[in-house]
Structures are given as C-alpha cells and as structure tokens.
Design an enzyme around this catalytic site. Structure first.
Site, PDB file in Angstrom:
ATOM      1  CE  LYS A   1       6.595 -37.300 -42.916  1.00  0.00           C
ATOM      2  NZ  LYS A   1       6.117 -38.487 -42.194  1.00  0.00           N
TER       3      LYS A   1
ATOM      4  CE  LYS B   1      -0.841 -39.327 -32.826  1.00  0.00           C
ATOM      5  NZ  LYS B   1       0.349 -38.546 -33.194  1.00  0.00           N
TER       6      LYS B   1
ATOM      7  CE  LYS C   1      -2.404 -35.399 -36.796  1.00  0.00           C
ATOM      8  NZ  LYS C   1      -1.067 -34.907 -36.554  1.00  0.00           N
ATOM      9  NE  ARG C   2      -1.487 -46.054 -35.010  1.00  0.00           N
ATOM     10  CZ  ARG C   2      -0.930 -47.188 -34.578  1.00  0.00           C
ATOM     11  NH1 ARG C   2       0.239 -47.578 -35.054  1.00  0.00           N
ATOM     12  NH2 ARG C   2      -1.555 -47.955 -33.706  1.00  0.00           N
TER      13      ARG C   2
ATOM     14  CG  HIS D   1      10.882 -40.554 -30.127  1.00  0.00           C
ATOM     15  ND1 HIS D   1      11.026 -39.856 -31.306  1.00  0.00           N
ATOM     16  CD2 HIS D   1      12.008 -41.278 -29.981  1.00  0.00           C
ATOM     17  CE1 HIS D   1      12.192 -40.171 -31.857  1.00  0.00           C
ATOM     18  NE2 HIS D   1      12.809 -41.025 -31.065  1.00  0.00           N
TER      19      HIS D   1
ATOM     20  CB  THR E   1       7.285 -35.987 -38.773  1.00  0.00           C
ATOM     21  OG1 THR E   1       6.569 -37.192 -38.516  1.00  0.00           O
ATOM     22  CG2 THR E   1       8.471 -35.896 -37.829  1.00  0.00           C
TER      23      THR E   1
HETATM   24  C1  26V Z   1       3.132 -44.586 -27.213  1.00  0.00           C
HETATM   25  C2  26V Z   1       2.248 -44.710 -26.189  1.00  0.00           C
HETATM   26  C3  26V Z   1       2.223 -45.997 -25.471  1.00  0.00           C
HETATM   27  C4  26V Z   1       1.478 -45.954 -24.179  1.00  0.00           C
HETATM   28  C5  26V Z   1       0.272 -45.070 -24.156  1.00  0.00           C
HETATM   29  C6  26V Z   1       0.429 -43.710 -24.769  1.00  0.00           C
HETATM   30  C7  26V Z   1       1.391 -43.651 -25.880  1.00  0.00           C
HETATM   31  C8  26V Z   1       1.449 -42.503 -26.628  1.00  0.00           C
HETATM   32  C9  26V Z   1       2.337 -42.398 -27.665  1.00  0.00           C
HETATM   33  C10 26V Z   1       3.186 -43.421 -27.941  1.00  0.00           C
HETATM   34  C11 26V Z   1       4.149 -43.302 -29.067  1.00  0.00           C
HETATM   35  C12 26V Z   1       5.518 -43.093 -28.571  1.00  0.00           C
HETATM   36  C13 26V Z   1       6.557 -43.001 -29.586  1.00  0.00           C
HETATM   37  C14 26V Z   1       6.250 -42.140 -30.773  1.00  0.00           C
HETATM   38  O1  26V Z   1       5.922 -42.629 -31.836  1.00  0.00           O
HETATM   39  N1  26V Z   1       6.394 -40.840 -30.644  1.00  0.00           N
HETATM   40  C15 26V Z   1       6.260 -39.927 -31.764  1.00  0.00           C
HETATM   41  O2  26V Z   1       7.571 -39.678 -32.241  1.00  0.00           O
HETATM   42  C16 26V Z   1       7.570 -38.821 -33.359  1.00  0.00           C
HETATM   43  C17 26V Z   1       8.996 -38.734 -33.843  1.00  0.00           C
HETATM   44  O3  26V Z   1       9.790 -38.105 -32.891  1.00  0.00           O
HETATM   45  C18 26V Z   1       6.992 -37.477 -32.979  1.00  0.00           C
HETATM   46  O4  26V Z   1       6.957 -36.658 -34.128  1.00  0.00           O
HETATM   47  C19 26V Z   1       5.587 -37.631 -32.420  1.00  0.00           C
HETATM   48  O5  26V Z   1       5.098 -36.404 -31.947  1.00  0.00           O
HETATM   49  C20 26V Z   1       5.595 -38.651 -31.283  1.00  0.00           C
HETATM   50  O6  26V Z   1       4.285 -38.963 -30.857  1.00  0.00           O
END
Ligand code: 26V
Length: 815
Positions: free
Chosen positions: A664, A558, A552-553, A356, A660
């Site tokens: 929406k 972003k 979003k977060r 992801h 996502t």
């Molecule tokens: C985690 C981390 C942790 C370490 C530092 C940077 C970082 C950046 C992002 C994340 C999130 C990872 C998992 C996640 O939520 N990914 C999201 O998954 C969604 C569903 O597939 C997707 O639509 C998003 O683009 C994606 O960021």
C-alpha cells in the site's frame, strides 16, 4: 474507469433520492437532518442499488449453475463501506455534488460510518481485499465469517499507554447488512456419538442457531457483486420461550447470553495463541453454518452431491476454519449417507488452504480432550482420517517412526492423554489439494521448515500466491490527488482495473513537470495527515519534513523497537551538533498491541516517552519529530498511506510472511527501507534494486548468526552509539519519573539473547537511514524513485493474486 466516465443521472436526481430516503428511513426533513441522518439516507440509496445487483448476480449464477468459490475466514477487516460503494456504483461525483454548503460535505457524511473491524491485522485485511477482487473479476464467490458484535478493540492512549475499549460498531445498526430471516441453521455441540459402521449418530448435548446476515460486496467496472455472509449466534427459539412465558426474565437472559456469546467478540489472537474453549466453539459455529449453507445451495441446484467437487471450491484462510475438513465429512457421511471413501475423495478436491505465518508458536493446536468434549463426532473423524493418512505414510516410508510422529494430526504429548493435541495445520494439509504461502520467500521457507515433511509427501500440492491489495480502496479512494494525475498520464488505460498499466508511468519519472505535480499531490496528502495529527495528537508536523512511517500491529518480530533505536541515535547526533546531511524527519508510528502482550505495550509506551522528550526539545525540534497516531485501523490507514515518504518494513528476515502495508505504501509513492523479508523481496524485484533501501541480514545470515552463538552483549559494548542509546533507555532518560521502566526492554536486547536480532541489524540500518536522508535532500531524485515505485506496483494488485488463485487453485471461470 474513472468515476466521471460512468453514465449517470444528474445530481439533483440523487439529491431527491437522498431526501426521499431521509423521510422513509430516518423520518427526518432535509433542513433538520444531522450529518448522521444524511449518512443513513445516502447509504440506503446505495443499498437499494446494491440489492438489485445482488439479486441479478444470484439469478445469473443459479441459472448458469456456476461453480463457486467459498472463502472461509474468521476475519474480514472491511473498514467503511460507503466510499467504496459509491465508487463501484458510479455515484461518487454526483454524491459529492449533492452535498453542498451550508450542509456537510460528502467527506463528513462518509466519516459518520464506523469501521467494520472484524479482524486483527494483515490476514483479515487480505480477506477484505480478496472479496473486492473476487467481485471485480466477476467470480461466483462468497465470503463466510462471523458477525462479531464487538470487533477489534478501539485503542486510546492515556499517559502514553494503550487503553483498550470495546468497539460497538453495530450500536446504530449497519445500513449495509441484509438480515436473512429465512436463512438459519442449527449448530450442535457436545454429547456423544454412536457408531453404525462407517457413519455415526451424534447425540449432541447443546445446540445454537446460526442466523445469516449478508453484506453485498460490489465489484468495480462490473454489475456483478459478491456476498459476505456473516453468522450471528442466537438461542434456538424453543429454548427461551418457556422462561419468558413464566416471567422468569433473568433465566431467559441467561439462556440468551449462553448462546449468543459465541458471536460476541473477535479473538485478538495475534500474540498469544487462543487456547479458549469459546474460540473453538466460534470456529466450529461458523464452519458448520457455512458448510450447511453451501450444501443446501448445491442440493437445491443439482439435486445430488455426486458432482460436489466439480461445483464447489472452499478456501481455508489459515487454520481457523480447519475443522471444515471433519465437518464436511460428517455432513456427507452421517447426514447425507455418502460412503466414506467417496466423501474423502470429494473433500480433498474441494479444499485449499493458505498458511499466513511461520511463527511456530502461532500454529494452531487444540487439546484432544477439549475437542472430544465439544465435538465428539469430529474427534472420531479426525482419528480415522489420521489413521488412513498414516497408513499411507507407512507404505511410502516404512519404519520411519519419527516421520510418522511429526506428520500425525495428533501430537501425542509425550504419551500423556491429557497433553495430546490436534494439529490443525496437518488436518488442513492432508484434507486439501492445494496449499500456499503468501510471498515467494514465505512459500519457500514453508516447504523447507514447518511443512518440510508434507512437501516431501505431496510436492505437487505446495504453491506460492504472493499477496496483493485492492487498488480501488488503497489508491483510487485513499489518494484522489495521485489518482487524477495517473488518469491524466495513463489516459484511457484504466489502472483501477488493470494495475499493470502503472508500468507505463516509468517514462514520466524523467519528466520534471510530472515530478513536481507528483510532489504536489504528496504534499497535499501530508498536509491532510498533519491536520489530522494536530487534531488527534496535538503535535504540529512540518509537511516538508520526510514522513517516515511504520504502521502495523506492534510485535517484537516487526521490530518497531529498532526504529526507536534509530530515532534516539538521530536525536543524540543532533544534540551533538551533527546536522550536516540530515533531512528534517517526522517519524510516524501507529498500531495496536494485543492487550496481553507486555513487550508490545512497553514499546508503545517507549515511543510516547521518546516523543515527549524529542518533540519538546527546541534544539532538535526543526529536524526531528515523533508521533504515535492512535487507533490504527483501515480508515486511519487510508489517511496515512498516501502521506508517507518512507515505508518501514524492517522485520527480522524470515519472520514476516508477506506484509501488505509494504504494498500500500509503495503504491502511494513511498520508498521502502526494509529487510529481505516477505514480499519486500518481490517489491525490490519489481521497482528495481536502486529504488528501494534494502539492509540487514538475510534469512541465511540470520540462521548462521543464531547457529554460531549470537552475542548481542558484545555488539552493545563495541558500538558506542548503540551503547549510548541503550544506556539512555535503561537509565530512565526517557522515563525520569520511573527510571526502571524500561529495564525489561534493555535486558531483552542485551542480556536475554535479542531474539529478533535488532542489534545485529542496527549499524546497517543506521547507514541505510543516512542514505535515505541524502536522497531526500535531492528532491528530483527522490521523486523520480518514488514514481518508479508506483510504476512497479502492478503485480501487487489483489486482482492478480485472485486471478492466480482462480486459475491454479480454484479452477473457477470469471464472468
Ligand atoms: C499470530 C501469532 C499468534 C501466536 C504468536 C505469534 C503470532 C504471530 C503472528 C500471528 C498472525 C498470524 C496471521 C497473520 O495475520 N498473518 C499475516 O498475514 C498477512 C496476510 O497474508 C501477511 O501479509 C503478514 O505478513 C502475516 O503476518
């Protein structure tokens, strides 16, 4: 299937059922019942019907010896259950009729429910959408996860800054869960493993009990349901009894805490990788309980494990459940006496894995010393899997030592034992038969970058599965106004179950009558959001202004900050009197920052500081407003998505895996302003390039800029608008009480390399925003394009995504 089309009993019958539950569950009488009492009663009416569907579904699957898909995820961002349950049960209209004045309306009853926020963001919400689609498609399916006592923190804003509060969503118990007293497994930790040839005996030091709590996930247009089974950690009963019996309550409480803390709180691992031991224990805890449960069910049905891979598909939602690969090997080899080679063959046919994010810092690794201490047997299993895998690589590419080092499951930490780490993604890839990314661009980049070596070794394993969202929650339930318009237009073609029917809306884009009805529905949603904002934030928004939404977060990649740079530029221009061609705008932000993520928190604070200046300036107030809506989550999103005109999807190209929220928003008739990133590209392909605002550097240009030595400082000096904006931020125009407050933001952009290339995309972003204004000032054209966006969103249903997984990855038949 519109709700009204369902055969149903009369609403007086429902009212009397509610009153019956009011008595039996709440012990309240109707005239004295509070809204919360009515919520309890109504939910129990739905619960009873769901329970019947659950029993029927389980019986059918057992009788059919159905092949099942098990979706393992550390996160499920469900939100509220009530409205969705009523819709699935065909009770929505009657329930609305059952709640009449002077009592509370159905919507007020629904709002009593706290969100089940067992996830951080996109990944968790995707898992919740997938459960909805798996149930709706009738897949024999289970979700498995952790029953966190505390989910995502609640965000409030104090003096413009984020404050986190624990969210005790279970405080009043959840009427939606079914505790399964007889479903519990022991999960062990620590100790040492004793080898006996292929198998080993694990003498664990500790153990904890995993107790099952089931949530029934209703399908729509079907009586079939899916199950979300969440595990709660508890002390094994023999342990604390002694202390209780001797009256040593403090010791008993300590024991309880030591064991129960495993499922206490969701890790907010969205900005910094969690390197904490408790997180590893959490991961193993839910994986072990889930796999034991899966094997138990299989054995009860089939009597042996020789057909396990024919009957069981297990999906790993990111690497968080990666230890599954080693745990399944342990269970089959050590506990059930299967030969190693046979077990390994089953394993690879059972598992599939989704990645992801491409962010290298997000790739999960664990110190070997930690894994060794917490899961000694698993460490040995990983070593053996790795050895066999590397032997195979050596056979294929003899002498390529560098390749061996890169694909190994162990990062050798430069030869220092204490720095060795287990690479969980490598374990997932080697242990799975299918690996996918979540948009076409992300899947392409995945095989070109982070997993390039593996894609060369196993090209047939890598696939794309573009994300989707459930049209039930995100259109039918969130946007009743637009939904009834669609029902009128599309007649019996049920877009709720077949979102591709939206395509037939295309012709209506040229129908002036439809356009104005469409605009009316949007205006109603904007008014609803404006009332919420007035209540929660104290700012009055003009519902005729362009609602420009970024929700979003909060994360640097972003680029909420790029949006802020645009807002300030616009404000400056208005102050200089350039109002020609400017559409009145309300810029709306929402999102949580990880509590340890300084830069993200600074961005939230800056948004508030800018809002305070802009909203209080009588010279610009009619043309520009800025609000930050606190505590973004599923329920707040259900209010915002339908009210948006413009969807901001402005991540640096190559950083957002899919997105996502972009789906929406577009599904609810917002136009997108976005980069060529994630699923934005596929949204463009489906809605038409003329109906979306794409801007900025693409992935190839981003890498070229980085390679040629990016100089943000030059951009700052050479663009007077940009310089003015950045100087204002830096000099404290928005933080007069603390002028240095945003030095760090300024420095990041101008002096420390602007890692996410905000300045490189700034001028194109501004030019594109000007085109947005021009279009908004031509309402008929704007509405036409907005309708064409809705019409193009058919492929972004999670039903399509799940059907693709079911056909290509899981090989599961629908019922
Ligand atoms: C985690 C981390 C942790 C370490 C530092 C940077 C970082 C950046 C992002 C994340 C999130 C990872 C998992 C996640 O939520 N990914 C999201 O998954 C969604 C569903 O597939 C997707 O639509 C998003 O683009 C994606 O960021």
């Amino acid at each position: 299937m519109s709700d009204a089309a369902q055969p149903d009993s009369e609403s007086p019958a429902l009212r009397s059922e509610i009153e019956h539950k009011l008595l039996s569950i709440v012990a309240a009488e109707p005239t004295r019942a509070s809204t919360a009492d009515l919520y309890q009663a109504l939910s129990h009416v739905a619960r009873e019907q769901l329970a019947q569907r659950w029993v029927d579904t389980q019986n059918a699957d057992r009788d059919n010896k159905a092949r099942r898909i098990y979706y393992l995820s550390m996160e499920f961002l469900i939100g509220r259950a009530m409205n969705n349950a009523l819709a699935a049960l065909g009770l929505r209209d009657q329930a609305a009729a059952a709640f009449t004045a002077p009592g509370p309306a159905l919507d007020e009853v629904i709002e009593c429910e706290p969100d089940a926020a067992l996830g951080n963001g996109g990944l968790g919400r995707l898992a919740a959408c997938f459960l909805d689609s798996m149930a709706t498609l009738g897949l024999p399916s289970w979700g498995y996860g952790v029953r966190y006592e505390y989910g995502m923190f609640a965000q409030s804003i104090l003096n413009g800054q984020q404050v986190e509060k624990p969210e005790a969503w279970l405080q009043n118990r959840s009427p939606w869960e079914f505790p399964r007293a007889n479903k519990h497994y022991t999960v062990r930790f620590g100790g040492h493993a004793e080898h006996h040839g292929e198998w080993a005996e694990w003498h664990a030091a500790d153990s904890v009990e995993a107790k099952a709590f089931d949530y029934v996930i209703p399908g729509h247009g079907t009586e079939r349901v899916s199950t979300l089974r969440l595990w709660k950690a508890a002390a094994p009963s023999h342990i604390d009894l002694g202390a209780f019996n001797t009256g040593d309550y403090q010791r008993a409480a300590e024991f309880k805490n030591r064991f129960e803390n495993i499922s206490w709180v969701l890790y907010p691992n969205d900005s910094t990788p969690a390197g904490r031991e408790l997180r590893l224990r959490q991961e193993y805890f839910f994986v072990s309980a889930s796999l034991q449960d899966i094997l138990f069910r299989h054995l009860a049905e089939h009597g042996s494990f020789c057909n396990l891979a024919e009957q069981v598909a297990i999906h790993l939602n990111d690497t968080h459940p990666a230890i599954s690969v080693a745990e399944l090997m342990r269970l089959l080899v050590d506990e059930h006496g299967m030969a190693w080679a046979t077990a390994w063959d089953q394993c690879r046919r059972i598992f599939s894995y989704t990645n992801h994010t491409l962010m290298p810092e997000a790739l999960e690794t664990w110190k070997v010393t930690l894994v060794q201490r917490v899961l000694p047997r698993h460490m040995l299993i990983i070593y053996r899997i790795n050895q066999e895998f590397l032997d195979e690589v050596v056979r294929l590419y003899p002498g390529d030592i560098d390749l061996i080092r890169r694909v190994s499951m162990i990062d050798d930490g430069g030869g220092h034992d204490k720095d060795k780490r287990v690479r969980m993604a490598n374990l997932c890839i080697v242990g799975s038969h299918r690996i996918n990314g979540v948009s076409q661009l992300h899947s392409d980049l995945m095989v070109q970058t982070i997993f390039a070596d593996f894609a060369r070794l196993y090209p047939e394993r890598f696939h794309n599965k573009t994300n989707g969202v459930t049209p039930r929650r995100w259109l039918a339930q969130a946007n009743p106004g637009l939904s009834s318009l669609l029902d009128e237009r599309l007649g019996s073609r049920d877009w709720r179950l077949h979102l591709e029917h939206l395509h037939e809306l295309r012709a209506s884009a040229d129908d002036a009558g439809f356009r104005s009805a469409f605009a009316e529905a949007k205006r109603g949603n904007k008014q609803r959001l404006a009332s919420y904002v007035a209540r929660e934030v104290g700012v009055t928004l003009n519902p005729d202004s362009l609602f420009d939404v970024q929700v979003k977060r909060i994360h640097e990649y972003k680029r909420q900050l790029l949006n802020v740079l645009h807002v300030i530029t616009r404000y400056n221009a208005l102050l200089e009197g350039s109002t020609d061609g400017v559409a009145p705008r309300s810029v709306i932000f929402a999102g949580k920052a990880a509590s340890s993520y300084h830069m993200a928190k600074q961005v939230i604070r800056l948004i508030h500081d800018v809002a305070a200046v802009v909203n209080n300036d009588p010279r610009t107030r009619d043309l520009l407003q800025v609000v930050f809506i606190p505590n973004y989550g599923v329920s707040v999103a259900e209010l915002i998505m339908p009210a948006a005109n413009l969807s901001e999807q402005i991540s640096t190209a190559g950083t957002e895996a899919s997105g996502t929220g972009n789906m929406k928003l577009s599904l609810n008739g917002a136009l997108t302003i976005g980069t060529e990133d994630g699923a934005n590209i596929e949204i463009r392909d489906n809605v038409g390039a003329e109906n979306i605002f794409i801007f900025g550097n693409n992935t190839a240009q981003v890498s070229a800029i980085r390679q040629s030595g990016y100089q943000p400082h030059d951009l700052y000096l050479n663009d007077p608008r940009l310089k003015e904006v950045l100087d204002k931020i830096d000099s404290g125009v928005f933080s007069p009480g603390e002028r240095s407050r945003y030095h760090d933001i300024f420095n990041c952009l101008v002096h420390y390399g602007d890692h996410y290339l905000l300045l490189a995309d700034y001028s194109d972003y501004l030019a594109t925003q000007a085109r947005v204004d021009a279009l908004y000032l031509t309402p008929a054209e704007w509405q036409r394009k907005a309708i064409l966006n809705v019409a193009g969103m058919g492929p972004f249903s999670a039903d399509r995504t799940i059907a693709d997984y079911a056909n290509d990855t899981w090989k599961i038949r629908t019922f």
